[in-house]
Write an enzyme that holds these catalytic residues in place. Structure first.
Site: not given
Ligand code: MRU
Length: 351
Positions: A52-54, A95, A202, A243, A253-254
């Site tokens: 996970r994470g972009a 996703r 997270q 994201d 973002n999250k």
């Molecule tokens: O649902 P996730 O855990 O994939 O969400 C991640 C985020 O929102 C991060 O802040 C974003 O992807 C940036 S990661 C460098």
């Protein structure tokens, strides 16, 4: 991360036959590595947030597609390409919000097209090579984000971050945590406040673990405690990842990020967004055009609890991301430098 042996959150194995990644659903209690190669396994790893994470999602998808391409049996390029595009579309559907997923898959498509005159084994080798380039570029990019963000932290003692935008969200360094790691390398250790980040935790499970491994001081907060620490003047800057960043500077973002931005503005604390330029989507005019993933209600009502903590049948809304309006963002930290408002103009000039 342990300094002696920098490791990669996601990468092809040395023999390029498998995708190797940290299973982030098992942290912080167990550090488990997954080795997978089937297309469905890669889709599943992205969907369930094992990866996970972009940036990490993009790198994993590119590698997964390269492995899938290797198994395609086709007599000629058109048939190969048709099967390749089907696999690409399947992974892209895992996703919807992080643009890095489609960005990385489109890079793979370009690599396939650029090599279409070559033999089938050569095309397949070129795709593996491209997946490795995307991974290596991500490492360099995150380090450059760290360098670009360092001056913003020069006079800071403590920062607050949301979700996990550290090494676990990329290959190394991360985005929001990259300037913090680089500051540490240069002898300036910042104190990091990490929001737990409901509902998937997270911040608690990943950011707190990652910072502990790196030997950085971290204080974990429930999401609803942020106003208190900001009001107490204990936070010099907020840094988060992204994201998808729309052309006007709106930031997806999250979930919880936009509330944090409102609070930061109220308490006059700068609010920085750190992201590679691959997260900037100039085709997306503003935040209203960003598709926000909605996830299963069980993540809110059941996950992490020994027993369900909401009455059966209650309606549950579980958006995974939100959009922070551009006017609440002080600056965007990219691998090409800092971007300040007006974002519409300055983001367009960057790409
Ligand atoms: O649902 P996730 O855990 O994939 O969400 C991640 C985020 O929102 C991060 O802040 C974003 O992807 C940036 S990661 C460098």
């Amino acid at each position: 991360m342990p300094k002696a042996e920098p490791w990669r959150t996601v990468s092809l194995t040395d023999d390029c036959t498998k995708l190797r990644l940290v299973d982030q659903t098992r942290l912080p209690n167990e550090l488990v590595w997954l080795e997978i190669s089937e297309l469905e396994e890669v889709w599943q790893a992205i969907k369930t947030l094992a990866v996970r994470g972009a940036p990490a999602i993009g790198v994993a998808a590119a590698a997964g597609l390269a492995l899938a391409a290797r198994r395609i049996m086709a007599p000629d390029f058109p048939e190969f390409y048709q099967k390749f595009c089907r696999a690409k579309a399947y992974l892209a559907g895992a996703r919807p919000t992080a643009v890095n997923l489609s960005w990385a898959l489109n890079r793979m498509k370009q690599a396939a097209l650029q090599n279409k005159q070559r033999s089938m084994p050569e095309i397949k080798a070129a795709l593996i090579a491209e997946a490795n380039v995307i991974r290596d570029e991500d490492i360099a990019c995150c380090r450059a984000i760290g360098e670009a963000g360092l001056p913003l932290l020069e006079n800071c003692q403590s920062v607050l971050t949301h979700c996990n935008a550290g090494q676990l969200a990329a290959v190394q360094y991360g985005t929001a945590l990259a300037p913090i790691y680089l500051a540490q390398e240069r002898g300036h250790s910042l104190h990091v406040f990490a929001d737990e980040t409901r509902p998937l935790l997270q911040g608690a499970r990943l950011t707190a673990w990652e910072l502990q491994q790196a030997g950085l001081a971290c204080t974990l907060l429930c999401d609803n405690m942020v106003a208190t620490v900001l009001a107490q003047g204990r936070v010099d800057a907020v840094i988060v990842g992204a994201d998808r960043i729309a052309a006007n500077g709106d930031v997806a973002n999250k979930i919880g990020t936009s509330g944090l931005a409102v609070l930061a503005r109220h308490f006059k604390v700068p609010f920085y967004v750190a992201a590679p330029t691959s997260t900037v989507d100039l085709d997306c005019r503003n935040g209203k055009n960003i598709v926000i993933e909605e996830r299963a209600p069980e993540e809110v009502a059941e996950l992490w609890y020994q027993q369900r903590m909401a009455p059966p049948g209650v309606d549950i809304f579980n958006p995974a991301f939100d959009v922070t309006p551009a006017e609440l963002v002080s600056a965007i930290i990219t691998e090409r430098g800092l971007v300040y408002p007006p974002f519409a103009e300055n983001l367009a000039a960057l790409k």
